[in-house]
Design a protein around this motif. Structure first.
Motif, short mmCIF file in Angstrom:
data_model
loop_
_atom_site.label_atom_id
_atom_site.label_comp_id
_atom_site.label_asym_id
_atom_site.label_seq_id
_atom_site.Cartn_x
_atom_site.Cartn_y
_atom_site.Cartn_z
N LEU A 1 -0.68 -3.93 9.72
CA LEU A 1 1.05 -2.51 8.10
C LEU A 1 1.53 -2.58 9.16
N GLY B 1 -6.23 -11.55 8.19
CA GLY B 1 -7.13 -10.17 8.35
C GLY B 1 -7.12 -10.00 9.79
N ASN B 2 -6.04 -10.15 10.27
CA ASN B 2 -4.87 -9.83 11.56
C ASN B 2 -3.63 -9.52 11.99
N LEU C 1 -5.59 6.34 3.02
CA LEU C 1 -4.77 5.28 1.30
C LEU C 1 -5.10 6.11 0.69
N ILE D 1 -2.16 7.00 17.15
CA ILE D 1 -3.21 6.96 16.49
C ILE D 1 -3.98 5.26 16.08
N PHE E 1 -7.74 4.85 9.02
CA PHE E 1 -7.13 5.66 10.18
C PHE E 1 -8.07 7.15 10.94
N GLY E 2 -7.48 7.26 12.17
CA GLY E 2 -8.83 8.14 13.24
C GLY E 2 -7.96 9.42 12.89
N PRO E 3 -8.36 10.10 13.60
CA PRO E 3 -7.62 11.93 13.46
C PRO E 3 -6.19 11.73 13.73
N THR F 1 -11.09 -6.13 14.20
CA THR F 1 -9.51 -5.71 14.29
C THR F 1 -9.22 -4.33 13.94
N VAL G 1 -13.26 6.29 11.63
CA VAL G 1 -12.93 5.78 12.00
C VAL G 1 -12.48 7.45 13.40
N TYR H 1 0.35 4.71 1.22
CA TYR H 1 -1.11 6.21 2.51
C TYR H 1 -0.08 7.20 2.66
N ARG I 1 -9.63 -1.96 10.53
CA ARG I 1 -9.14 -3.15 9.08
C ARG I 1 -10.90 -3.48 8.88
N ARG J 1 -3.48 1.04 -3.48
CA ARG J 1 -2.57 -0.52 -3.45
C ARG J 1 -2.38 -1.14 -3.63
N PHE K 1 -6.16 -1.60 15.26
CA PHE K 1 -4.17 -1.60 15.33
C PHE K 1 -3.97 0.38 16.37
N GLU L 1 -8.20 -3.28 4.11
CA GLU L 1 -7.75 -1.44 3.79
C GLU L 1 -7.96 -1.07 5.63
N GLN L 2 -6.68 -0.70 6.23
CA GLN L 2 -7.45 0.40 7.06
C GLN L 2 -7.34 1.91 6.72
N GLN M 1 -3.60 15.93 8.47
CA GLN M 1 -4.88 15.52 8.00
C GLN M 1 -4.69 13.91 8.52
N ARG M 2 -5.51 13.29 8.63
CA ARG M 2 -4.88 12.17 9.26
C ARG M 2 -4.58 11.20 8.09
N LEU M 3 -4.03 10.11 8.28
CA LEU M 3 -2.90 8.89 7.35
C LEU M 3 -4.16 8.41 6.42
N PHE N 1 0.57 -1.24 -0.39
CA PHE N 1 0.36 0.16 0.21
C PHE N 1 0.88 1.04 0.39
#
Lengths: 110, 119
Positions: A98, A94-95, A46, B93, B110-112, B32, B4, A36, B97, A49, B34, B107-108, A42-44, A34
């Motif tokens: 990144l 799924g678990n 995507l 942060i 993210f929060g701010p 899940t 999020v 990002y 998922r 991918r 993170f 894909e994840q 600002q937030r991260l 990916f």
């Protein structure tokens, strides 16, 4: 061991010039890759991918398994592309979290 | 798109106190989540993986007794920094998922982020 390497901390280019942000990875298996982006204050989010093989905001990235690379490219940089870019990989489970590279700050100069 | 949220966005506390940070997935369920920590001008460092209904998985070097994680529901995970000290000051942060159909991608979102300052 899982590892993502972004060799450049800072990349400065002129507006209209081509951009290539380098990313190399180490992973035992077939990872998902990916990119990002984090714009100022600002937030991260995507950007793209590898499995979707799409172009977002003019950016593309091709997974090269032979060179274990996933470089991000754009033919003509714009000022609004200035941001922090992170390359990341994940397993298919799924678990699996990144794993991020250290990031490259792109600065596009007018 | 999937959103999020994190609360609070900024917190200042005295050394020795505990601080709780909430992470919520607003329009989807996340089995899940993170938790990451980001130092100024540095990359995100994974602290732990939070699984709904089970114990969190901590990364090496992260003290589980200091950073308590609870994932009590499919839309909420909390990180509690216990007995905070100035060196715990950082940007925290969370991400959630969104599992892809058939496991094709994960894909994840993210929060701010939450900026913690410990005096």
């Amino acid at each position: 061991a899982q590892r993502v390497t972004q060799p450049e901390k800072l990349l400065s280019v002129f507006k209209g010039a081509p951009v290539e942000l380098k990313c190399n990875y180490s992973y035992s298996g077939s990872p998902e890759l990916f990119w990002y982006v984090q714009y100022s204050r600002q937030r991260l989010q995507l950007l793209l991918r590898h499995i979707s093989r799409e172009s977002i905001k003019g950016f593309t990235a091709d997974l090269n398994k032979g060179e274990t690379s996933f470089h991000l490219k754009k033919p003509f940089a714009q000022e609004e592309d200035s941001a922090m870019y992170y390359c990341a990989l994940s397993g298919h489970s799924g678990n699996t979290p990144l794993v991020f590279g250290k990031g490259t700050r792109l600065s596009v100069i007018a | 798109g999937a959103v999020v949220s994190q609360h609070p966005s900024r917190v200042i506390c005295k050394s020795g106190t505990s601080v709780k940070i909430e992470c919520r997935s607003l329009d989807f369920q996340a089995t899940t989540m993170f938790w990451y920590r980001q130092f100024p001008k540095q990359s995100l460092m994974l602290m732990a993986t939070s699984n709904e209904g089970s114990k969190a998985t901590y990364e090496q070097g992260v003290e589980k007794d200091k950073f308590l994680i609870n994932h009590a529901s499919l839309t909420l995970s909390t990180l509690t920094v216990t007995s905070a000290h100035p060196e715990d000051s950082s940007f925290y942060i969370c991400s959630a998922r969104l599992a892809g159909g058939g496991g094709s991608y994960n894909e994840q979102f993210f929060g701010p982020g939450t900026r913690l300052t410990v005096l």
